[in-house]
Design a protein around this motif. Structure first.
Motif, PDB file in Angstrom:
ATOM      1  N   ARG A 165       2.938   5.086  -2.422  1.00 23.76           N
ATOM      2  CA  ARG A 165       3.906   6.193  -2.447  1.00 23.76           C
ATOM      3  C   ARG A 165       5.016   5.900  -3.475  1.00 23.76           C
ATOM      4  O   ARG A 165       5.441   6.762  -4.222  1.00 23.76           O
ATOM      5  CB  ARG A 165       4.485   6.294  -1.022  1.00 23.76           C
ATOM      6  CG  ARG A 165       5.636   7.185  -0.805  1.00 23.76           C
ATOM      7  CD  ARG A 165       6.037   7.078   0.656  1.00 23.76           C
ATOM      8  NE  ARG A 165       5.258   7.959   1.494  1.00 23.76           N
ATOM      9  CZ  ARG A 165       5.645   9.192   1.813  1.00 23.76           C
ATOM     10  NH1 ARG A 165       6.768   9.662   1.389  1.00 23.76           N
ATOM     11  NH2 ARG A 165       4.889   9.959   2.562  1.00 23.76           N
TER      12      ARG A 165
ATOM     13  N   THR B  35       0.624  15.938  -1.029  1.00 20.88           N
ATOM     14  CA  THR B  35      -0.200  15.867   0.183  1.00 20.88           C
ATOM     15  C   THR B  35      -0.274  17.228   0.875  1.00 20.88           C
ATOM     16  O   THR B  35      -1.223  17.489   1.614  1.00 20.88           O
ATOM     17  CB  THR B  35       0.397  14.825   1.162  1.00 20.88           C
ATOM     18  OG1 THR B  35       0.709  13.665   0.409  1.00 20.88           O
ATOM     19  CG2 THR B  35      -0.561  14.442   2.263  1.00 20.88           C
TER      20      THR B  35
ATOM     21  N   SER C 185       6.764  15.191  -5.334  1.00 20.38           N
ATOM     22  CA  SER C 185       6.789  13.919  -4.602  1.00 20.38           C
ATOM     23  C   SER C 185       5.420  13.738  -3.961  1.00 20.38           C
ATOM     24  O   SER C 185       4.598  14.663  -3.964  1.00 20.38           O
ATOM     25  CB  SER C 185       7.850  13.974  -3.504  1.00 20.38           C
ATOM     26  OG  SER C 185       7.437  14.942  -2.541  1.00 20.38           O
ATOM     27  N   VAL C 186       5.204  12.587  -3.356  1.00 19.06           N
ATOM     28  CA  VAL C 186       3.919  12.355  -2.705  1.00 19.06           C
ATOM     29  C   VAL C 186       3.728  13.357  -1.545  1.00 19.06           C
ATOM     30  O   VAL C 186       2.613  13.841  -1.310  1.00 19.06           O
ATOM     31  CB  VAL C 186       3.780  10.880  -2.274  1.00 19.06           C
ATOM     32  CG1 VAL C 186       4.533  10.572  -1.031  1.00 19.06           C
ATOM     33  CG2 VAL C 186       2.346  10.486  -2.118  1.00 19.06           C
TER      34      VAL C 186
ATOM     35  N   ALA D  36      -1.661  13.776  -9.085  1.00 21.02           N
ATOM     36  CA  ALA D  36      -0.540  14.010 -10.001  1.00 21.02           C
ATOM     37  C   ALA D  36      -1.055  14.607 -11.309  1.00 21.02           C
ATOM     38  O   ALA D  36      -0.483  15.571 -11.842  1.00 21.02           O
ATOM     39  CB  ALA D  36       0.193  12.698 -10.258  1.00 21.02           C
TER      40      ALA D  36
ATOM     41  N   THR E 267       4.441   6.957  -7.155  1.00 23.97           N
ATOM     42  CA  THR E 267       4.126   8.346  -7.508  1.00 23.97           C
ATOM     43  C   THR E 267       4.863   8.822  -8.755  1.00 23.97           C
ATOM     44  O   THR E 267       4.303   9.534  -9.582  1.00 23.97           O
ATOM     45  CB  THR E 267       4.436   9.289  -6.317  1.00 23.97           C
ATOM     46  OG1 THR E 267       3.811   8.732  -5.175  1.00 23.97           O
ATOM     47  CG2 THR E 267       3.917  10.676  -6.552  1.00 23.97           C
ATOM     48  N   ASP E 268       6.135   8.402  -8.915  1.00 23.73           N
ATOM     49  CA  ASP E 268       6.840   8.919 -10.095  1.00 23.73           C
ATOM     50  C   ASP E 268       6.226   8.383 -11.395  1.00 23.73           C
ATOM     51  O   ASP E 268       6.265   9.053 -12.427  1.00 23.73           O
ATOM     52  CB  ASP E 268       8.351   8.662 -10.008  1.00 23.73           C
ATOM     53  CG  ASP E 268       8.668   7.187  -9.903  1.00 23.73           C
ATOM     54  OD1 ASP E 268       7.825   6.451  -9.368  1.00 23.73           O
ATOM     55  OD2 ASP E 268       9.746   6.774 -10.362  1.00 23.73           O
TER      56      ASP E 268
ATOM     57  N   PHE F   4       2.953   7.982 -11.811  1.00 23.44           N
ATOM     58  CA  PHE F   4       1.792   8.866 -12.011  1.00 23.44           C
ATOM     59  C   PHE F   4       2.243  10.212 -12.608  1.00 23.44           C
ATOM     60  O   PHE F   4       1.652  10.714 -13.563  1.00 23.44           O
ATOM     61  CB  PHE F   4       1.053   9.143 -10.690  1.00 23.44           C
ATOM     62  CG  PHE F   4       0.572   7.896  -9.959  1.00 23.44           C
ATOM     63  CD1 PHE F   4       0.205   6.754 -10.648  1.00 23.44           C
ATOM     64  CD2 PHE F   4       0.468   7.886  -8.567  1.00 23.44           C
ATOM     65  CE1 PHE F   4      -0.248   5.621  -9.969  1.00 23.44           C
ATOM     66  CE2 PHE F   4       0.009   6.763  -7.881  1.00 23.44           C
ATOM     67  CZ  PHE F   4      -0.335   5.624  -8.588  1.00 23.44           C
TER      68      PHE F   4
ATOM     69  N   ASN G  65      -3.874   9.361  -5.529  1.00 27.36           N
ATOM     70  CA  ASN G  65      -2.546   9.888  -5.862  1.00 27.36           C
ATOM     71  C   ASN G  65      -2.406  10.127  -7.360  1.00 27.36           C
ATOM     72  O   ASN G  65      -1.791  11.104  -7.787  1.00 27.36           O
ATOM     73  CB  ASN G  65      -1.449   8.918  -5.390  1.00 27.36           C
ATOM     74  CG  ASN G  65      -1.140   9.132  -3.928  1.00 27.36           C
ATOM     75  OD1 ASN G  65      -1.739   9.996  -3.284  1.00 27.36           O
ATOM     76  ND2 ASN G  65      -0.220   8.357  -3.387  1.00 27.36           N
ATOM     77  N   GLU G  66      -3.003   9.243  -8.139  1.00 31.22           N
ATOM     78  CA  GLU G  66      -2.929   9.417  -9.594  1.00 31.22           C
ATOM     79  C   GLU G  66      -3.686  10.683 -10.007  1.00 31.22           C
ATOM     80  O   GLU G  66      -3.210  11.480 -10.822  1.00 31.22           O
ATOM     81  CB  GLU G  66      -3.526   8.178 -10.273  1.00 31.22           C
ATOM     82  CG  GLU G  66      -3.367   8.197 -11.773  1.00 31.22           C
ATOM     83  CD  GLU G  66      -3.868   6.925 -12.449  1.00 31.22           C
ATOM     84  OE1 GLU G  66      -4.362   6.020 -11.737  1.00 31.22           O
ATOM     85  OE2 GLU G  66      -3.776   6.854 -13.679  1.00 31.22           O
TER      86      GLU G  66
END
Ligand code: HEM
Length: 542
Positions: free
Chosen positions: A144, A367, A362-363, A489, A147-148, A150, A485-486
């Motif tokens: 998490r 989601t 944001s994550v 994004a 994330t920024d 990504f 997550n990548e």
């Protein structure tokens, strides 16, 4: 007297190796797999290997299992029997008994000559030790925090592509795999080690670590893998492999890796000292994977015997780079390919992403997007970057089956017997596309299927989403949350900004053959290796 002893010893050694060779060559006549159904061999030396290498991943195996059943045998080198099964119970058994099923020694030797003894290569106790220390760095909270990185890198890629599109918004022909690979390399640099590759800005051609990585990746494909493989059988050749470009690149990577590890250790020790002085919380905010790993390895709550050696920590640098960067860029490329073939899905996804009022999610924002999630699941089901894995039985074993088979003598079995040394394919793409599990439309890209998946898929022994994309068991991909997550994004930023179409007829796009990673290839431009040319224009709304 001495002469006699030496003579007896030589005879003993020669006999030992001759017996080993004989038992190796006689395996097709002694293996318990010989009565399991399967295709005829094509050659004594290559067995069915060449047929497999010359066809698209899993296509031939799918034809075999349609004809002979879920559990079959086929012939490997020197006609030795190999097991191939789509039986989920059998695969669960193999993946969850990682002490009894290793990666084959030759594959590990070749990989370790490139990556060192990192997590991808380690087995047994050593693997468990490495995994225990590394797991926390890949936890949900830690990912998490990345994330920024990504999102920032996805925005940077968007801006690069934006500049390639003319002002009048005529579609630009962009080779998307190249840009995505630069993005994922920059991400793994920053998120993995806090290292700037700068490949999106300046091609990264000046970066020593980037150069070394490119050489190392070249040495994992084509003829380059033959030297370490030959050196495995003929140790004197190891001298030659030490002089190769790959070996030089590895030295560079080791030197830079050592500097990185040393730097992290100093930072961690300093933060701990400051904290002990004023009783405050430790102030180290390094969130990259290597810092977290070094920190976990220095923690006082693990015993010395559980700690990784410096060499093992160091080996994770090339391991993260090689395991984490191309897999994610290739997966995202296949996603853009699929969305260009399903324009309704592309628009539906865009509409969902447009409901977010931010350009830098944001994550939690990512989601909360169910269609984005479904598109990624469907991509990794249909186009898992790693199409097949492989294991070898470390001991004789009886593998339980869900689906019975009838052997050549007409006997029915609910198990299959393997002997030590038997090679077993772990089918990833074949299971992900199994019509029996996913239904008749299993080969089609349909994100909507994730609204309600067939009950049968719950038996798939994969770590994520009832698919095998990240494998299952103790060797399942440690970086799957990172990759997901990548990808989220990237798709969030790119699909909101652009419309994607293929720049060549879809029938011309195929998957690379003879490679561990399924990369897209234009079939009449194979000399250009992997690529996906697309026509890209800005999305200006309807
Ligand atoms: C879409 C992207 C990815 C896919 C499809 C993928 C898939 C896989 C698969 C199938 C394996 C098992 C290989 C085997 O045992 O034969 C694996 C292992 C591994 N992956 Fe990934 N991976 C991805 C991204 C990543 C990322 C981003 C990282 C790190 C940052 C990573 C690190 C690793 C490592 C270290 C292993 C070895 C784990 C072990 O043996 O315990 N992967 N991956």
């Amino acid at each position: 007297m001495v002469e006699d002893i030496l003579k007896a010893l030589s005879i003993g050694i020669i006999t030992f190796y001759l017996l080993k060779l004989l038992s190796f060559l006689l395996q097709p006549y002694t293996s318990p797999l010989r009565d399991v159904p399967g295709p005829p061999s094509s050659s004594w030396f290559l067995g069915n290997i060449n047929n497999i290498h010359n066809s698209q991943p899993a296509v031939l195996q799918e034809a075999w299992t349609d004809k002979y059943g879920k559990t079959i045998h086929y012939k490997g080198w020197f006609n030795r029997d190999r097991l191939y099964t789509l039986d989920t119970r059998a695969l669960g058994h193999i993946l969850n008994h990682s002490n009894d099923y290793f990666k084959p020694e030759l594959a590990r030797h070749t990989l370790s000559s490139i990556l060192g003894e990192g997590l991808v290569v380690a087995e047994g106790k050593q693997h468990r030790r490495q995994r225990k220390v590394m797991n926390p760095a890949f936890g949900p909270t830690q990912i998490r925090d990345l994330t920024d990185i990504f999102v920032d890198k996805a925005v940077q890629l968007r801006d690069v592509w934006n500049r390639m599109i003319p002002e009048d918004n005529q579609p630009a022909r962009i080779e998307v795999l190249k840009g995505l690979s630069k993005m994922t390399l920059d991400v793994i640099g920053l998120a993995g080690f806090n290292h700037q590759f700068h490949s999106l800005e300046s091609d990264g051609s000046d970066d020593e670590l980037g150069k070394a990585l490119r050489v190392m990746l070249r040495s994992t494909s084509g003829w380059n893998v033959w030297l370490p493989a030959l050196a495995y059988f003929f140790p004197p050749l190891r001298l030659l492999s030490h002089m190769s470009d790959g070996a030089h690149a590895r030295k560079v990577m080791t030197r830079i890796g050592l500097e990185l590890v040393r730097e992290k250790k100093i930072q961690i020790a300093k933060a701990a000292l400051e904290a002990s002085k004023d009783g405050a919380q430790e102030r180290l905010h390094g969130r990259d994977l290597l810092t977290l790993l070094v920190k976990a390895n220095m923690a006082s709550d693990i015993t010395d015997s559980q700690r990784l050696s410096d060499e093992n920590v160091l080996a994770q640098v090339p391991t993260f780079l090689v395991a984490g960067y191309e897999t994610t860029s290739v997966a995202t490329t296949w996603c853009l390919f699929s969305l260009s073939q399903a324009l309704d899905a592309q628009q539906k996804l865009r509409e969902e992403l447009m409901t977010m009022s931010t350009d830098t999610p944001s994550v939690d924002d990512l989601t909360a997007l169910p269609y984005l999630d479904a598109v990624i699941r469907e991509t990794l089901r249909l186009h898992p970057p790693i199409h097949t894995s492989i294991r070898v039985a470390e001991k004789d074993d009886v593998i339980p089956l869900d689906t019975l088979y009838v052997d050549a003598k007409g006997r029915t079995h609910d198990y299959v017997r393997v002997t030590k040394g038997t090679i077993i394919d772990v089918p990833i793409v074949a299971l992900n596309r199994s019509k029996e599990l996913w239904g008749d439309d299993a080969h089609e890209f349909k994100p909507e299927r994730w609204e309600s998946v067939p009950a049968a898929v719950h038996a798939v022994p994969g770590i994520w989403s009832n698919t095998m994309a990240f494998l299952g068991g103790q060797h399942a991909c440690i970086g799957y949350r990172f990759a997901l997550n990548e990808m989220k994004a990237l798709l969030f930023v790119l699909i909101r900004a652009f419309e994607f179409q293929l720049a060549v007829p879809p029938a011309k796009i195929t998957s690379s053959v003879r490679t561990m990673i399924q990369r897209p290839v234009v079939c009449d431009e194979v000399e250009k290796h992997s690529q996906l040319p697309m026509l890209v224009k800005r999305y200006v709304g309807s």
